[in-house]
Design a protein around this motif. Sequence first.
Motif, PDB file in Angstrom:
ATOM      1  N   UNK A 114       7.746  22.649  52.371  1.00 22.91           N
ATOM      2  CA  UNK A 114       6.959  23.717  51.724  1.00 22.91           C
ATOM      3  C   UNK A 114       7.299  25.101  52.316  1.00 22.91           C
ATOM      4  N   UNK A 115       7.327  25.129  53.653  1.00 25.10           N
ATOM      5  CA  UNK A 115       7.618  26.436  54.318  1.00 25.10           C
ATOM      6  C   UNK A 115       9.040  26.888  54.010  1.00 25.10           C
ATOM      7  N   UNK A 116       9.941  25.903  54.050  1.00 22.81           N
ATOM      8  CA  UNK A 116      11.338  26.262  53.812  1.00 22.81           C
ATOM      9  C   UNK A 116      11.534  26.843  52.412  1.00 22.81           C
ATOM     10  N   UNK A 117      10.895  26.157  51.434  1.00 17.83           N
ATOM     11  CA  UNK A 117      11.056  26.626  50.052  1.00 17.83           C
ATOM     12  C   UNK A 117      10.475  28.045  49.889  1.00 17.83           C
TER      13      UNK A 117
ATOM     14  N   UNK B  27      15.884  23.043  58.557  1.00 14.55           N
ATOM     15  CA  UNK B  27      15.461  22.110  57.494  1.00 14.55           C
ATOM     16  C   UNK B  27      16.533  21.039  57.248  1.00 14.55           C
ATOM     17  N   UNK B  28      17.787  21.457  57.251  1.00 18.08           N
ATOM     18  CA  UNK B  28      18.899  20.500  57.075  1.00 18.08           C
ATOM     19  C   UNK B  28      18.891  19.437  58.176  1.00 18.08           C
ATOM     20  N   UNK B  29      18.597  19.880  59.418  1.00 16.12           N
ATOM     21  CA  UNK B  29      18.544  18.946  60.547  1.00 16.12           C
ATOM     22  C   UNK B  29      17.426  17.943  60.337  1.00 16.12           C
ATOM     23  N   UNK B  30      16.289  18.460  59.819  1.00 15.23           N
ATOM     24  CA  UNK B  30      15.152  17.577  59.551  1.00 15.23           C
ATOM     25  C   UNK B  30      15.521  16.521  58.502  1.00 15.23           C
ATOM     26  N   UNK B  31      16.220  17.024  57.453  1.00 13.88           N
ATOM     27  CA  UNK B  31      16.638  16.111  56.372  1.00 13.88           C
ATOM     28  C   UNK B  31      17.576  15.027  56.915  1.00 13.88           C
TER      29      UNK B  31
ATOM     30  N   UNK C  11       6.473  22.992  62.636  1.00  9.24           N
ATOM     31  CA  UNK C  11       6.001  21.855  61.830  1.00  9.24           C
ATOM     32  C   UNK C  11       6.772  20.568  62.177  1.00  9.24           C
ATOM     33  N   UNK C  12       5.997  19.459  62.229  1.00  6.98           N
ATOM     34  CA  UNK C  12       6.616  18.172  62.564  1.00  6.98           C
ATOM     35  C   UNK C  12       6.697  17.286  61.314  1.00  6.98           C
ATOM     36  N   UNK C  13       5.867  17.621  60.334  1.00  3.57           N
ATOM     37  CA  UNK C  13       5.864  16.788  59.105  1.00  3.57           C
ATOM     38  C   UNK C  13       6.904  17.321  58.121  1.00  3.57           C
ATOM     39  N   UNK C  14       7.584  16.427  57.554  1.00  2.00           N
ATOM     40  CA  UNK C  14       8.668  16.763  56.638  1.00  2.00           C
ATOM     41  C   UNK C  14       8.185  17.527  55.424  1.00  2.00           C
TER      42      UNK C  14
END
Length: 435
Positions: free
Chosen positions: A155-158, A72-76, A147-150
């Motif tokens: 949502x999944x991460x939370x 998730x951090x990488x996505x951010x 997942x590709x959408x942020x």
Amino acid sequence: MKSNPQSHQSLYRSIRHRYLLGVLIIAVLSTAAYYTLLSSLSDSESTAYIVNLSGRQRMLSQHIALDAHRIYDAMLAGSPASDELTSQMRRNIHDMEAANHKLSSGLLSENWTVDLSTPCREIYFGRMNLYARVDTYLNLAAMLLSSSRHKDAQLYFEQINNSSEQLLTDLNTAVNQYQLEGEQRLNRLENLELLVWITTLIALLLEIVFIFRPMLSIVYASLKAQTEALESLEEIVESRTLKLEISNKKLKDIATHDPLTKLRNRLTLESDIESLIGLSKTHQIHFALCMIDIDHFKHVNDSYGHQAGDYILQELALLLKQETREYDHIYRAGGEEFVLVLNRIDFKEATDKLERIRLAIQQNTFIYGDNIIPLTISAGIYHSNQFVLSKVHDIFRIADTALYAAKHAGRNCIRIAQRENDDISLAKESSTVDN
Ligand SMILES: Nc1nc2c(ncn2[C@@H]2O[C@H](COP(=O)(O)OP(=O)(O)OP(=O)(O)O)[C@@H](O)[C@H]2O)c(=O)[nH]1
């Protein structure tokens, strides 16, 4: 003693039954001990495996939460997660999924199954519903990965983030439950092993008391009985041998001795003279053979009775014994005729001795009942240094001739057989005549 095959068979049967029973009990006990040990090994192996697996599951849940953070951090940050990270997370998801399946079903491998306890079922499928929650957790992680959408990823991460702490606590509960059950199972096995050990000891003790000790007693009693029987047999044999020896001695005595006077008889006389001839020849050991005959013995029988005659014969035997040495021998040659064999004696001594004996008999008082019976003897003497004779028969003949000469001379005297120019002459030794 007769051997008893029936008692041998029953002894053999009794020992065989007891022995087989003893062996059977030992076989049962050792089989029980073997299976207890086998089950103990298998249980401790499966317990260790399950505790290890649940611990790993707990650890994987944390790894996955950490992986989710990183992704998730990488996505951010706007940069895609590294391949290494995604494949590591995929591996962790796969491993945790496999562990979840094994732990909740008890199917550890194709051939290895364990029964899930009620508390464990409760943890996985009851109120805690751990199986489904782990499944959901892993689905969320999988969906985050793909997942590709942020927005979706957030949502999944939370959801992962919110559930990971409680999941960790519940997975820890599962680990503790497995550890507890493992310890309980090992305790039970320890108790079972102790029970088998104590049972084995008690069984062996009972075997000693009720099987082996009685068996030893039976064998000991049988051996004792056999030894006693053998001893009594030996005693019987010994006593029979003794009786036989006594009988043989009696028979020999009867064969070699005169029953009236107890003197040796003519049979022994002949064999004794044979050996004296040998000694005289080889070692120059001389002997004298005196033929003694009671004078007018018929008159004694006729005047005083046959029993008086017997008495005179016995008395005369005693008197002859008194007048001779231990190594001289006296024989009753038959009827009223006696033979005196004087050993290791020279010619002069022998004639003197015989003369003394004649005199002693003449002077002895033979009393039978109220009667005093006068008694004289005539005697012929042969001495081994006077002749070179090797036949018993010849010696008897010569001594007999001398005796006959004494009788002819008027009785109560002795005559000596002497060699003179190859003819036998009879020296007049004593001429006392008592008619
Ligand atoms: N009591 C008794 N008499 C026996 C025994 N053996 C032999 N006699 C007797 O001895 C006697 C021998 O008699 P005879 O051969 O005539 O000789 P004798 O009367 O001694 O006379 P002489 O020898 O010539 O002096 C017989 O009467 C026999 O019966 C015996 O064992 N006991």
